[in-house]
Write a protein that holds these residues in place. Structure first.
Motif, short mmCIF file in Angstrom:
data_model
loop_
_atom_site.label_atom_id
_atom_site.label_comp_id
_atom_site.label_asym_id
_atom_site.label_seq_id
_atom_site.Cartn_x
_atom_site.Cartn_y
_atom_site.Cartn_z
N HIS A 199 -33.45 1.75 -23.58
CA HIS A 199 -32.69 1.15 -22.49
C HIS A 199 -33.13 -0.28 -22.22
O HIS A 199 -32.32 -1.13 -21.84
N ASP A 200 -34.41 -0.56 -22.39
CA ASP A 200 -34.88 -1.93 -22.21
C ASP A 200 -34.20 -2.87 -23.20
O ASP A 200 -33.81 -3.99 -22.87
N GLU A 201 -34.03 -2.40 -24.43
CA GLU A 201 -33.39 -3.21 -25.45
C GLU A 201 -31.91 -3.42 -25.13
O GLU A 201 -31.36 -4.50 -25.37
N SER B 257 -30.22 -7.04 -24.46
CA SER B 257 -29.13 -7.52 -25.32
C SER B 257 -27.82 -7.69 -24.56
O SER B 257 -26.84 -8.18 -25.13
N HIS B 258 -27.80 -7.26 -23.31
CA HIS B 258 -26.56 -7.33 -22.54
C HIS B 258 -26.11 -8.78 -22.38
O HIS B 258 -26.93 -9.65 -22.06
N PRO B 259 -24.81 -9.07 -22.60
CA PRO B 259 -24.35 -10.46 -22.59
C PRO B 259 -24.26 -11.09 -21.20
O PRO B 259 -24.04 -12.29 -21.08
N VAL C 36 -36.02 -10.62 -16.29
CA VAL C 36 -34.79 -11.33 -16.68
C VAL C 36 -34.46 -10.94 -18.11
O VAL C 36 -35.37 -10.67 -18.91
N ASN C 37 -33.18 -10.88 -18.43
CA ASN C 37 -32.81 -10.60 -19.82
C ASN C 37 -32.53 -11.90 -20.57
O ASN C 37 -32.58 -13.00 -19.99
N ALA C 38 -32.21 -11.78 -21.84
CA ALA C 38 -32.02 -12.97 -22.68
C ALA C 38 -30.85 -13.82 -22.20
O ALA C 38 -30.90 -15.06 -22.27
N ALA C 39 -29.78 -13.16 -21.69
CA ALA C 39 -28.62 -13.92 -21.22
C ALA C 39 -28.98 -14.78 -20.01
O ALA C 39 -28.48 -15.90 -19.85
N ALA C 40 -29.87 -14.28 -19.16
CA ALA C 40 -30.31 -15.05 -18.00
C ALA C 40 -31.15 -16.24 -18.44
O ALA C 40 -31.05 -17.34 -17.88
N GLU C 41 -32.01 -16.03 -19.44
CA GLU C 41 -32.80 -17.14 -19.97
C GLU C 41 -31.89 -18.23 -20.53
O GLU C 41 -32.12 -19.42 -20.31
N GLN C 42 -30.84 -17.80 -21.24
CA GLN C 42 -29.93 -18.77 -21.85
C GLN C 42 -29.12 -19.50 -20.78
O GLN C 42 -28.94 -20.73 -20.85
#
Length: 364
Positions: A13-15, A19-21, A36-42
């Protein structure tokens, strides 16, 4: 365990969240960022290590009212349409911001979705083509209407001196003159700068008037469904403008169904907590909690015109003029509201959001 259950793989679930957009942050009851997820970082253009452990509004610049609500442990939910944020030295951006409670420790999930363009949501002005249509109507209306009146007067004089065969043509001339005059009157709506007179309004009065008017046209195979919230407060709006908005949307829905036997046009109302918008008119953010939607189960709007749907002269109808939805957007904006289009499963949905009457207005 069944064979079907055993064949379903387990997921990290963490992954999935990573990966959620959609930009997703987890904050505690004091607004401190925990994840924060990757989309938030971007979106923020900042690495996770530089965000976690800091107060969210120290990382993401936002209006003071949002900062106060995120810093208030009693505030667990928030939704804001086209909220203006800024990150570092970057220019501001507009996002749809939503905060919901998570777990029992006062943690909250915050999502940031870049807002759709004004052409799609009509949150701002009508658009350049709308203003151009207004300017053109303002300049040409007077010049066109005068000769049209002369043409119609001459045709009426000829009708008195001609036989039945000639009268058919003079009647046609008068009818066409009236049609062109009506078209010009519709175009002039875009050039009128006077504000709409708004007052406390029971939304169900214009809703029922619009529905009854649409029923009188007897669209074959169309069934009307109603889903109303009986506890809605008074709306700050204009009765005639709301009738015009709903009648246009309901008529469009009926016509989109094309006489199919299972056609449904659904009119619904709801109260949306936390919804607000900045129309760019200097009044700041305005709460728009009152929602009235018109939906149909027709084929939907072609993808190639969805972005321009509220612009004048954009239409899918063979005999259409493309002014109905542009007028809907203008009337909604003139009342301080907004209108949205979306495709929701098998439904085409138009949602109109309007301000509620303030406590001060109710007292008055």
């Amino acid at each position: 365990m069944s064979a079907l259950t055993s064949s379903i793989p387990t997921f990290d679930h963490d992954e999935i969240i990573q990966s959620h957009p959609i930009a997703t942050l987890l904050i505690d009851k004091g607004g401190v960022i925990l994840f924060v997820n990757a989309a938030a970082e971007q979106l923020c253009n900042i690495g996770r290590a530089a965000m976690v452990g800091r107060v969210v509004y120290d990382v993401i610049g936002m209006d003071r009212s949002y900062r106060q609500r995120m810093n208030d442990p009693a505030t667990s939910a928030l939704f804001a349409h086209r909220a203006e944020i800024s990150i570092g030295a970057r220019k501001s951006a507009f996002v749809d911001m939503q905060m919901v409670p998570y777990g029992r420790s006062g943690h909250r999930i915050l999502t940031l979705v870049p807002s759709q363009s004004d052409a799609e949501l009509m949150g701002g002005a009508i658009g350049r083509s709308g203003r151009a249509a207004g300017a053109a109507a303002s300049m040409l209306a007077h010049e066109i209407k005068n000769p049209l009146a002369g043409i119609k007067g001459a045709a009426q004089l000829l009708a008195r001196k001609t036989d039945a065969s000639g009268e058919r043509f003079t009647t046609l001339i008068c009818a066409e003159v009236d049609r062109i005059t009506t078209l010009i009157d519709q175009m002039e709506h875009f050039s009128r700068g006077q504000p709409i007179a708004c007052a406390p309004l029971n939304l169900y009065q214009p809703i029922h008037q619009a529905i009854e008017t649409a029923r009188a046209r007897q669209f074959p195979g169309v069934r009307f469904a109603e889903d109303f919230d009986p506890s809605l407060p008074l709306v700050h709006g204009n009765h005639d403008a709301v009738v015009q908005i709903l009648l246009n949307l309901i008529t469009n829905g009926c016509e989109a169904l094309g006489g199919r036997d299972d056609g449904v046009v659904r009119i619904a109302t709801a109260f949306r907590h936390g919804l607000s918008i900045d129309n760019g008119d200097g009044r700041g953010r305005i709460a728009l909690p009152i929602e009235v939607s018109v939906s149909d189960n027709g084929p939907g709007v072609p993808a190639d015109i969805r972005g321009d749907l509220f612009d004048p002269f954009v239409t899918t109808k063979r005999e259409g003029r493309g002014l109905g939805l542009a007028l809907v957007a203008k009337l909604a904006r003139d009342m301080g509201g907004t209108v949205q289009h979306m495709r929701d499963g098998e439904w085409t949905r138009f949602r109109v959001h309007l301000p509620a009457v303030s406590k001060k207005g109710r007292d008055a």
